[in-house]
Every structure is written in structure tokens, then in C-alpha cells.
Design an enzyme around this catalytic site. Sequence first.
Site, mmCIF file in Angstrom:
data_model
loop_
_atom_site.group_PDB
_atom_site.id
_atom_site.type_symbol
_atom_site.label_atom_id
_atom_site.label_comp_id
_atom_site.label_asym_id
_atom_site.label_seq_id
_atom_site.Cartn_x
_atom_site.Cartn_y
_atom_site.Cartn_z
ATOM 1 C CG ASN A 10 2.710 12.345 -1.057
ATOM 2 O OD1 ASN A 10 2.358 13.029 -0.092
ATOM 3 N ND2 ASN A 10 1.862 11.610 -1.757
ATOM 4 C CE LYS A 12 1.708 8.475 -0.026
ATOM 5 N NZ LYS A 12 1.337 7.157 -0.509
ATOM 6 C CG HIS A 96 -1.492 10.927 -4.357
ATOM 7 N ND1 HIS A 96 -2.023 9.833 -3.726
ATOM 8 C CD2 HIS A 96 -0.158 10.716 -4.440
ATOM 9 C CE1 HIS A 96 -1.036 8.997 -3.431
ATOM 10 N NE2 HIS A 96 0.108 9.503 -3.851
ATOM 11 C CD GLU A 98 -2.235 7.675 -0.678
ATOM 12 O OE1 GLU A 98 -1.921 8.749 -0.126
ATOM 13 O OE2 GLU A 98 -1.421 6.738 -0.823
ATOM 14 C CD GLU A 168 2.509 8.518 -7.007
ATOM 15 O OE1 GLU A 168 3.587 8.514 -6.402
ATOM 16 O OE2 GLU A 168 1.430 8.853 -6.482
ATOM 17 N N GLY A 174 2.680 1.987 -1.513
ATOM 18 C CA GLY A 174 2.631 1.537 -0.124
ATOM 19 C C GLY A 174 2.578 0.025 0.025
ATOM 20 C CB SER A 214 7.064 0.364 -3.505
ATOM 21 O OG SER A 214 5.843 0.096 -2.832
#
Length: 250
Positions: A10, A12, A96, A98, A168, A174, A214
Site C-alpha cells: 500500500n 498510500k 483502510h 485511514e 490492521e 506507521g 509496521s
Amino acid sequence: MPRKALIAANWKMYKTPAEAQTFVDAFLPLVKGHTRDEIALFPSPVLLPTVVPACEGSNVAVGAQNIHFAEEGAYTGETSIGQLRAVGGTHTLIGHSERRQYFAETDEIVNKKLHTALKHGVVPIVCIGEVLEEREAGKTASVLKTQVNGAFAGVSPEAAAPIVIAYEPVWAIGTGRTATPEIAADAHAIIRAEVTKLLGADVAAAMRILYGGSVKPDNITNLMAQEEIDGALVGGASLKPESFTAIVKY
Ligand code: 13P
């Protein structure tokens, strides 16, 4: 039947078309002939016309990070499933964290997007996961169950075969704070049990559940040693061909 692992990148909101081309030029030779796992790249929509043709005929699939649930319409800034398919994308991430956190995506929206992807033959990777406060309050299992039920509403066992889930945990994204393999495997088992209830044991046993958060070259081997973990969705460490290759070839 063992589940074939999927290792996905991904990207991003990173990379220009030139940088994406440079990545693919370096990456494809590094993973050429690697058939143990499926490999997929998820770049921004403006990169798809660069990345899809560059990967054509290779062992690397390409998809979108997001699609809209409507087939077309007045939705400024969005990408339709038909547009994705027209440029050759075969997969899409859905929901996702985010998207949920910054763009207000709910389980209901995730569900609509899932139906759209299935209807158009695009492989959906449905992302779920708890935030730190939920984990610390002992609510992880109930959050995951709610997300699975919300996402899969109205999906029949017959239609569910292409679906991939990505677990996730938001606190691991991150942050450099990976879930331990045991924490991830426990969450995957909860998710698979919920899919069993909803769609039956056969569908659940065949469904791939990826871990994301991560993932790095130095922790992928231990994660993949867990029978419940069927691959990885990788953010930061997927941006460089060398580190993503090291993950693919764990
Ligand atoms: P990181 O690998 O950078 O933690 O990102 C994970 C992720 O969000 C993949 O979708």
C-alpha cells in the site's frame, strides 16, 4: 487446501509516475519467477496508468487503494470501479483505517463498496482493525466482529470467494509498533470464527486474512510462521524495491 499467501504494497499518497516507474523497473526483476506468494501493488489512482502497463505479463497484480460504491456520478474527487477496470486494475483496498479515520468511511460504506467490487469482478481487500483505546478497553473482539458483520452484510457464500481481509490494528500502522505474531494470530482467529458464522466453514477456511501494521523485512518471517496469517499489507516498507522484495521473499 493451504491458502496461498498474498503480499501487498500500500503506497498510500507517495510516489510520482516517474518514481513509480523506477520502482517497478527495479522490483520486477527481483521477484521474477516468485510463485510461492501472490504479489500486488496498490498505488494512487494517477499512478495506475504507469504501474499497470509496467506490470503487465508479470507475476505482480495492481489495484486501487479505494473505489467509490457508485458506478458513476457526480462524486468529485472519487474513482469508479469502471475507471479502475478500464485502466487494468484487478484489485482494490476497501475501508483502510485511514479512509475510516480521515474520510469518515463507515461499515455501511465499506459494505456498499464490497458489493460494487464483487459485482464487477475486482478482488476486494477489506481492511478492519481496532484502535488503541478499543484494545486497551478489552473491546478488540467485539470491534472486529462488528466490522466483519457490517462489511459482509448481504454477501452470499457463493459470492464471497474472492474476498481477502486485512487485519490492521490501527495502533500498529506507521508506528513501528508491530503486533506480535501471537496477537495478530489471535485477532485473525476471531475474524475467521466470525466469517465461519456468517458464511460457513468452507468459505472461512479458504479466505485469506492478511496482517498489516509496521511489517518490515525483520519481522515478516515470524508473522508468516503463524498458520492464521495469510500474507501482509505493507505500508512504509513497501516503498523501496529492496525492502519490499525482502518481505515478499521472507
Ligand atoms: P505501515 O506498514 O507503514 O505501518 O502501514 C500499514 C498499512 O497501513 C498498510 O495498509
